[in-house]
Design a protein around this motif. Structure first.
Motif, PDB file in Angstrom:
ATOM      1  N   ARG A  18       0.933  -1.185   0.094  1.00  0.00           N
ATOM      2  CA  ARG A  18       0.022  -0.013   0.078  1.00  0.00           C
ATOM      3  C   ARG A  18       0.847   1.307  -0.008  1.00  0.00           C
ATOM      4  NH1 ARG A  18      -1.543   3.774   3.463  1.00  0.00           N
ATOM      5  NH2 ARG A  18      -3.649   4.503   3.313  1.00  0.00           N
ATOM      6  N   VAL A  19       0.360   1.976  -0.751  1.00  0.00           N
ATOM      7  CA  VAL A  19       1.154   3.379  -0.757  1.00  0.00           C
ATOM      8  C   VAL A  19      -0.074   4.521  -0.670  1.00  0.00           C
ATOM      9  CG1 VAL A  19       2.946   3.105  -2.283  1.00  0.00           C
ATOM     10  CG2 VAL A  19       0.894   3.824  -3.283  1.00  0.00           C
ATOM     11  N   GLU A  20       0.463   5.792  -0.390  1.00  0.00           N
ATOM     12  CA  GLU A  20      -0.612   6.838   0.280  1.00  0.00           C
ATOM     13  C   GLU A  20      -1.459   7.390  -0.921  1.00  0.00           C
ATOM     14  OE1 GLU A  20      -1.509   7.820   3.265  1.00  0.00           O
ATOM     15  OE2 GLU A  20      -0.035   6.488   4.141  1.00  0.00           O
ATOM     16  N   SER A  21      -1.300   7.439  -2.078  1.00  0.00           N
ATOM     17  CA  SER A  21      -2.094   8.307  -3.042  1.00  0.00           C
ATOM     18  C   SER A  21      -1.900   8.095  -4.405  1.00  0.00           C
ATOM     19  CB  SER A  21      -1.703   9.886  -2.698  1.00  0.00           C
ATOM     20  OG  SER A  21      -0.198  10.080  -3.313  1.00  0.00           O
ATOM     21  N   LEU A  22      -2.650   8.566  -5.115  1.00  0.00           N
ATOM     22  CA  LEU A  22      -2.680   8.154  -6.657  1.00  0.00           C
ATOM     23  C   LEU A  22      -1.414   8.879  -6.955  1.00  0.00           C
ATOM     24  CD1 LEU A  22      -3.755   7.511  -9.336  1.00  0.00           C
ATOM     25  CD2 LEU A  22      -5.249   9.363  -9.235  1.00  0.00           C
ATOM     26  N   GLU A  23      -1.118  10.130  -6.617  1.00  0.00           N
ATOM     27  CA  GLU A  23       0.057  10.931  -6.968  1.00  0.00           C
ATOM     28  C   GLU A  23       1.254  10.170  -6.938  1.00  0.00           C
ATOM     29  OE1 GLU A  23       2.342  13.576  -8.824  1.00  0.00           O
ATOM     30  OE2 GLU A  23      -0.244  13.734  -8.723  1.00  0.00           O
ATOM     31  N   GLU A  24       1.434   9.312  -5.668  1.00  0.00           N
ATOM     32  CA  GLU A  24       2.492   8.382  -5.592  1.00  0.00           C
ATOM     33  C   GLU A  24       2.404   7.363  -6.378  1.00  0.00           C
ATOM     34  OE1 GLU A  24       5.182   6.047  -1.986  1.00  0.00           O
ATOM     35  OE2 GLU A  24       3.333   7.116  -1.492  1.00  0.00           O
ATOM     36  N   MET A  25       1.226   6.866  -6.761  1.00  0.00           N
ATOM     37  CA  MET A  25       1.223   5.928  -7.735  1.00  0.00           C
ATOM     38  C   MET A  25       1.703   6.300  -9.177  1.00  0.00           C
ATOM     39  SD  MET A  25      -0.162   3.047  -6.508  1.00  0.00           S
ATOM     40  CE  MET A  25      -0.860   2.273  -7.900  1.00  0.00           C
ATOM     41  N   LYS A  26       1.583   7.495  -9.589  1.00  0.00           N
ATOM     42  CA  LYS A  26       1.996   7.847 -10.506  1.00  0.00           C
ATOM     43  C   LYS A  26       3.523   7.909 -10.605  1.00  0.00           C
ATOM     44  CE  LYS A  26      -2.333  10.333 -12.063  1.00  0.00           C
ATOM     45  NZ  LYS A  26      -2.839  11.677 -12.077  1.00  0.00           N
ATOM     46  N   GLN A  27       4.079   8.633  -9.486  1.00  0.00           N
ATOM     47  CA  GLN A  27       5.404   8.656  -9.417  1.00  0.00           C
ATOM     48  C   GLN A  27       6.024   7.085  -9.537  1.00  0.00           C
ATOM     49  OE1 GLN A  27       5.229  10.939  -5.656  1.00  0.00           O
ATOM     50  NE2 GLN A  27       6.720  12.376  -6.752  1.00  0.00           N
ATOM     51  N   ILE A  28       5.402   6.041  -8.882  1.00  0.00           N
ATOM     52  CA  ILE A  28       5.998   4.932  -9.077  1.00  0.00           C
ATOM     53  C   ILE A  28       5.994   4.413 -10.335  1.00  0.00           C
ATOM     54  CG2 ILE A  28       5.349   2.506  -8.334  1.00  0.00           C
ATOM     55  CD1 ILE A  28       4.493   3.842  -5.560  1.00  0.00           C
ATOM     56  N   THR A  29       4.819   4.577 -11.031  1.00  0.00           N
ATOM     57  CA  THR A  29       4.799   4.275 -12.594  1.00  0.00           C
ATOM     58  C   THR A  29       5.886   4.925 -13.363  1.00  0.00           C
ATOM     59  OG1 THR A  29       2.595   3.872 -12.342  1.00  0.00           O
ATOM     60  CG2 THR A  29       3.384   4.095 -14.685  1.00  0.00           C
ATOM     61  N   GLU A  30       6.458   6.195 -13.186  1.00  0.00           N
ATOM     62  CA  GLU A  30       7.251   6.757 -13.818  1.00  0.00           C
ATOM     63  C   GLU A  30       8.501   6.216 -13.545  1.00  0.00           C
ATOM     64  OE1 GLU A  30       7.156  10.979 -13.316  1.00  0.00           O
ATOM     65  OE2 GLU A  30       4.848  11.001 -13.868  1.00  0.00           O
ATOM     66  N   MET A  31       8.890   6.074 -12.195  1.00  0.00           N
ATOM     67  CA  MET A  31      10.130   5.178 -11.882  1.00  0.00           C
ATOM     68  C   MET A  31      10.433   3.925 -12.384  1.00  0.00           C
ATOM     69  SD  MET A  31      11.427   2.784  -9.448  1.00  0.00           S
ATOM     70  CE  MET A  31       9.788   2.490  -8.412  1.00  0.00           C
ATOM     71  N   LEU A  32       9.369   3.029 -12.339  1.00  0.00           N
ATOM     72  CA  LEU A  32       9.392   1.798 -13.084  1.00  0.00           C
ATOM     73  C   LEU A  32       9.530   1.929 -14.643  1.00  0.00           C
ATOM     74  CD1 LEU A  32       6.278   0.085 -11.334  1.00  0.00           C
ATOM     75  CD2 LEU A  32       8.521  -0.344 -10.726  1.00  0.00           C
TER      76      LEU A  32
ATOM     77  N   VAL B 234       4.454  -8.335  -8.445  1.00  0.00           N
ATOM     78  CA  VAL B 234       4.469  -7.198  -7.145  1.00  0.00           C
ATOM     79  C   VAL B 234       3.326  -6.156  -7.514  1.00  0.00           C
ATOM     80  CG1 VAL B 234       5.688  -5.889  -5.332  1.00  0.00           C
ATOM     81  CG2 VAL B 234       6.807  -7.877  -6.519  1.00  0.00           C
ATOM     82  N   GLU B 235       2.457  -5.725  -6.745  1.00  0.00           N
ATOM     83  CA  GLU B 235       1.585  -4.667  -6.943  1.00  0.00           C
ATOM     84  C   GLU B 235       1.897  -3.722  -5.853  1.00  0.00           C
ATOM     85  OE1 GLU B 235      -2.976  -4.478  -7.852  1.00  0.00           O
ATOM     86  OE2 GLU B 235      -2.618  -5.197  -5.825  1.00  0.00           O
ATOM     87  N   PHE B 236       2.119  -2.484  -6.347  1.00  0.00           N
ATOM     88  CA  PHE B 236       1.536  -1.243  -5.568  1.00  0.00           C
ATOM     89  C   PHE B 236       0.137  -0.626  -5.746  1.00  0.00           C
ATOM     90  CE2 PHE B 236       6.394  -0.183  -5.901  1.00  0.00           C
ATOM     91  CZ  PHE B 236       6.457  -0.248  -4.188  1.00  0.00           C
ATOM     92  N   TYR B 237      -0.638  -0.273  -4.536  1.00  0.00           N
ATOM     93  CA  TYR B 237      -1.913   0.103  -4.767  1.00  0.00           C
ATOM     94  C   TYR B 237      -2.080   1.284  -3.687  1.00  0.00           C
ATOM     95  CZ  TYR B 237      -3.123  -2.061  -0.454  1.00  0.00           C
ATOM     96  OH  TYR B 237      -3.258  -2.195   0.942  1.00  0.00           O
ATOM     97  N   SER B 238      -3.271   2.158  -4.126  1.00  0.00           N
ATOM     98  CA  SER B 238      -3.783   3.259  -3.000  1.00  0.00           C
ATOM     99  C   SER B 238      -5.242   2.972  -2.957  1.00  0.00           C
ATOM    100  CB  SER B 238      -3.065   4.271  -3.575  1.00  0.00           C
ATOM    101  OG  SER B 238      -3.686   4.995  -4.833  1.00  0.00           O
TER     102      SER B 238
END
Length: 181
Positions: free
Chosen positions: A85-99, A131-135
């Protein structure tokens, strides 16, 4: 780009696990009666989402297809994916860019599931595990009750409420099969 220039995710906890099972009905009964979990939702009669707390699901059970029931290699994992779990959709977008920047193989996402309403990005670790990240997981509490329902696997909204508009990779074949022509 050097490692120190990449965004580093900040997961808050281990989230949920999706297991592939031989008999989803027997497994549901076991996890209800022996473990004490509650059913949140189903996708057809093939996948069930279960919970121990307020999260819509912390365990999901996925029926193995008939051709895999007897062919399952005991050395092959029955785990479809596990999540953080991560805190927010914004973090999900940052994670996607990083991947993407790191060249990590993305299996599916960025999207928002129907059951659970959580955002998701699923990717491969060095051993090929999903592996999944989700918010933003739906919370079920006494003050926010929820009635379990059955979602249709042939409807794209079940898999992704955003209709693949935020996907950064081709959708899996099973999802391509339900896309309108």
């Amino acid at each position: 780009m050097s490692v120190e220039n990449y965004y580093t995710p900040k997961p808050t906890r281990l989230g949920h696990l999706v297991l592939k099972v031989k008999d989803v009905q027997a497994s549901v009964k076991f996890y209800q009666e022996v473990v004490g979990l509650s059913v949140s939702d189903w996708i057809d009669d093939r996948m069930v989402f279960m919970r121990a707390s307020a999260d819509h699901h912390d365990l999901a059970l996925l029926q193995l297809p008939p051709d895999q029931l007897t062919q399952q290699d005991p050395l092959q994992s029955r785990i479809e994916h596990f999540s953080y779990r991560v805190e927010s959709l914004e973090e999900m977008k940052q994670i996607t860019e990083m991947l993407l920047a790191r060249g990590v193989e993305i299996d599916r996402g960025l999207g928002r599931h129907g059951p659970g309403e959580n955002t998701f990005i699923v990717f491969k670790d060095p051993d090929g595990n999903n592996v999944e990240f989700y918010s933003d997981m739906l919370q079920i509490t006494q003050s926010a009750p929820y009635e379990a329902s059955v979602w249709d696997s042939k409807v794209l909204h079940t898999f992704d409420q955003w209709q693949l508009k935020e996907f950064v990779v081709e959708p899996p074949e099973r999802i391509k099969e339900i896309l309108p022509e």
